[in-house]
Write a protein that holds these residues in place. Structure first.
Motif, short mmCIF file in Angstrom:
data_model
loop_
_atom_site.label_atom_id
_atom_site.label_comp_id
_atom_site.label_asym_id
_atom_site.label_seq_id
_atom_site.Cartn_x
_atom_site.Cartn_y
_atom_site.Cartn_z
N LEU A 125 0.82 -1.22 0.00
CA LEU A 125 0.00 0.00 0.00
C LEU A 125 0.85 1.26 0.00
O LEU A 125 0.42 2.30 -0.49
N SER A 165 0.32 4.60 -2.32
CA SER A 165 0.04 5.92 -1.73
C SER A 165 1.08 6.93 -2.19
O SER A 165 0.76 8.09 -2.43
N SER A 166 2.34 6.50 -2.36
CA SER A 166 3.35 7.41 -2.92
C SER A 166 2.94 7.84 -4.32
O SER A 166 3.05 9.02 -4.68
N ARG A 212 -0.17 10.23 -4.21
CA ARG A 212 0.16 11.57 -3.73
C ARG A 212 1.03 12.33 -4.72
O ARG A 212 0.83 13.51 -4.94
N SER A 213 1.99 11.63 -5.32
CA SER A 213 2.89 12.34 -6.23
C SER A 213 2.17 12.70 -7.53
O SER A 213 2.42 13.74 -8.11
N LEU A 222 12.31 1.77 -6.07
CA LEU A 222 10.87 2.08 -6.12
C LEU A 222 10.44 2.86 -4.88
O LEU A 222 9.66 3.81 -4.96
N GLU A 223 10.97 2.46 -3.73
CA GLU A 223 10.56 3.10 -2.47
C GLU A 223 11.14 4.50 -2.28
O GLU A 223 10.67 5.24 -1.43
N PHE A 279 10.91 6.90 -4.19
CA PHE A 279 9.93 7.90 -4.64
C PHE A 279 8.88 8.06 -3.54
O PHE A 279 8.33 7.06 -3.07
N ASP A 280 8.62 9.28 -3.14
CA ASP A 280 7.52 9.51 -2.19
C ASP A 280 6.95 10.89 -2.46
O ASP A 280 7.28 11.53 -3.47
N GLN A 281 6.08 11.35 -1.56
CA GLN A 281 5.37 12.58 -1.87
C GLN A 281 6.26 13.80 -1.96
O GLN A 281 5.90 14.77 -2.59
N THR A 302 8.87 13.20 -5.99
CA THR A 302 7.96 12.62 -6.97
C THR A 302 8.62 12.45 -8.33
O THR A 302 8.30 11.54 -9.06
N GLU A 303 9.54 13.33 -8.67
CA GLU A 303 10.26 13.25 -9.93
C GLU A 303 11.74 13.35 -9.63
O GLU A 303 12.16 14.31 -8.98
N THR A 347 9.50 8.97 -12.63
CA THR A 347 8.39 9.01 -11.66
C THR A 347 7.85 7.60 -11.49
O THR A 347 8.14 6.72 -12.31
N LEU A 348 7.07 7.38 -10.45
CA LEU A 348 6.35 6.11 -10.32
C LEU A 348 5.31 6.01 -11.44
O LEU A 348 4.76 7.02 -11.86
N THR A 397 -2.43 15.06 5.76
CA THR A 397 -3.60 14.21 5.64
C THR A 397 -3.19 12.75 5.60
O THR A 397 -2.26 12.37 4.90
N ALA A 398 -3.91 11.94 6.35
CA ALA A 398 -3.71 10.50 6.27
C ALA A 398 -4.35 10.00 4.99
O ALA A 398 -5.16 10.67 4.37
N ALA A 399 -3.96 8.82 4.57
CA ALA A 399 -4.56 8.16 3.41
C ALA A 399 -4.14 6.70 3.50
O ALA A 399 -3.15 6.38 4.19
N GLY A 457 -2.23 3.55 3.05
CA GLY A 457 -0.87 3.31 2.61
C GLY A 457 0.13 4.30 3.15
O GLY A 457 1.34 4.12 3.00
N VAL A 458 -0.35 5.35 3.80
CA VAL A 458 0.57 6.34 4.37
C VAL A 458 1.08 5.83 5.71
O VAL A 458 0.37 5.13 6.43
N ARG A 459 2.33 6.15 6.02
CA ARG A 459 2.91 5.73 7.31
C ARG A 459 3.39 6.96 8.09
O ARG A 459 4.07 7.81 7.53
#
Lengths: 281, 281
Positions: free
Chosen positions: A79, A83-84, A87-88, B26-27, B29-31, B34-35, B73-74, B135-137, B139-141
């Motif tokens: 997940l 979510s990444s 959000r991105s 892969l990991e 990349f996050d909010q 993003t690029e 990007t993802l 904001t939570a969503a 898959g967010v940690r």
């Protein structure tokens, strides 16, 4: 040495097949294969039991797979990747409001999808339904020829993508209304291109009727599709076109207007498959 | 040779580090990332540029990463993994109704989370808020010590997991209310265990107040936590406890009742981290 995949040539010096095997193991879990033993994973991926075991072991250490006795399942960690991405790509901010407006206007369900390896991949989805099966959801992929979204995407795809897709005909009939032949699908897609929208009634599953139209980027290229769907018992083709099409076209235009302001969404999420052919980095 | 990760010993003959490197890319990349260019990916993962390039190339061929010029990007394909997980674990069917009921009762937001590598990983989330950040969503940690969900999960974790977590103290202060010291966190967790609920006010970010209680499986083991959250300007500790706790406890009991009927959800989604230590397959 090189091989061909998805219309491009793979540079095998650059391609790491161990990574590919890891993802093959992760991808072999789906809604009908939720818990599997090592030998089931080996059978579904075509990997040797020893290789499948090392992949499962590694994925378990990384947190993507869980083990309970002899059974393996996906772990919640997957997940975090989605979510990444969500959000991105800002999909929820840009697409979801329009999809929600359609559901407020017509009830039932609405979605946005892109073409991903010949399938309609749902990026946004909202529903008020609970009974209709199969249910769409974000991340679900359906055969393109059996859905209104997929038909719009195929009708506007480049010739390489389209030819590769129709080359798989005859397609499996999901209902007795599914278009299974190459000739009838091509005729349908030509009509979709001419009309600017696609309809699918009882083609993906009995009871589901939907109408979709393209979403364009600021340059007018079709990058995605948006639909409104409901119960086929209440929704004839005429009703779909008369009641829902004008609002659907407006939703598509609203998204295009947003895309022209935020081109990052097109780059990250909505780039047509054809623009992503495999080439050197 | 073997090394230690997450409380278990890794069998390096079974562990495929190429797969691990693929996921590291892969990991990364996050909010907030993003690029990225190849060199940025290499810097964030600690991989050599040549290795990062092969990983990116492979992930691009597999459809998980997209490229636009020099930027990566993802790709939307990551959504298929999460949808397989959501469908197989039946999270939406079992957890979402209870979470939605809380939001209907109190407005604001509600979530269910598990402990994942010392973070509260959100499995279900519904909100009526739009202004509150972060904001939570799904898959967010978030760091466990700064959230009510995380405090409940830490307070009920086994001693190995708890000691590993508090061993990281002092923690970064996310606000001036965040518990940053080992001693104050342990005292707080002891109180959480005694009371049966946790509260966090302005600890994850200014403006966010939440109350959480544990979710148990049929055997009484804590497998997850559920919370209700809102704007701290309106929600004192007393208000949270008096108005929201009874309903929260009921939601937790409803989920436990469902879990006893459908143990697959516990096996696939809610197995405590401690039960998943790395051992031979």
């Amino acid at each position: 040495m090189s091989s061909v995949l998805d219309g491009g040539v793979i540079d095998e010096k650059e391609f790491n097949s161990a990574i590919a095997r890891g993802f093959a193991v992760l991808e072999c879990f789906d809604q009908t294969h939720t818990e599997m033993t090592l030998s089931q994973v080996a059978a579904r991926t075509g990997l040797s039991p020893a290789t499948a075991r090392r992949c499962l072991y590694t994925l378990r250490v990384l947190g993507y797979v869980r083990q309970d006795g002899r059974k393996f399942t996906l772990g919640a960690r997957v997940l975090t990747l989605s979510s990444s991405y969500m959000r991105s790509s800002q999909i929820d901010e840009f697409l979801l409001p329009e999809v929600r407006n359609l559901v407020e206007a017509f009830g039932d369900a609405a979605s946005v999808a892109i073409l991903d390896e010949g399938k309609a991949l749902y990026l946004a989805h909202t529903t008020r339904q609970s009974a209709v099966r199969p249910t769409a959801a974000v991340g679900v992929r359906y055969p393109a020829h059996a859905t209104s979204l997929g038909k719009v995407l195929l009708a506007n795809a480049d010739s390489v993508t389209l030819n590769r897709y129709v080359g798989q005909a005859p397609f499996t009939a999901l209902t007795d209304r599914t278009l299974t032949g190459k000739k009838e699908l091509l005729a349908c897609l030509q009509e979709v291109k001419r009309l600017g929208y696609a309809i699918a009634v009882d083609e993906l599953d009995y009871g589901i009727a939907s109408i979709a139209c393209p979403i364009c980027d600021a340059e007018g290229r079709v990058v995605a599709a948006i639909n409104s769907s409901g119960f086929s018992g209440r929704l004839t083709r005429d009703v779909l076109v008369e009641e829902r099409l004008p609002r659907l076209i407006q939703a598509s235009r609203n998204i295009t207007a947003k895309l022209s302001q935020y081109p990052v969404l097109v780059r990250t999420a909505l780039t047509p498959q054809s623009a992503q052919r495999v080439g050197p980095i």
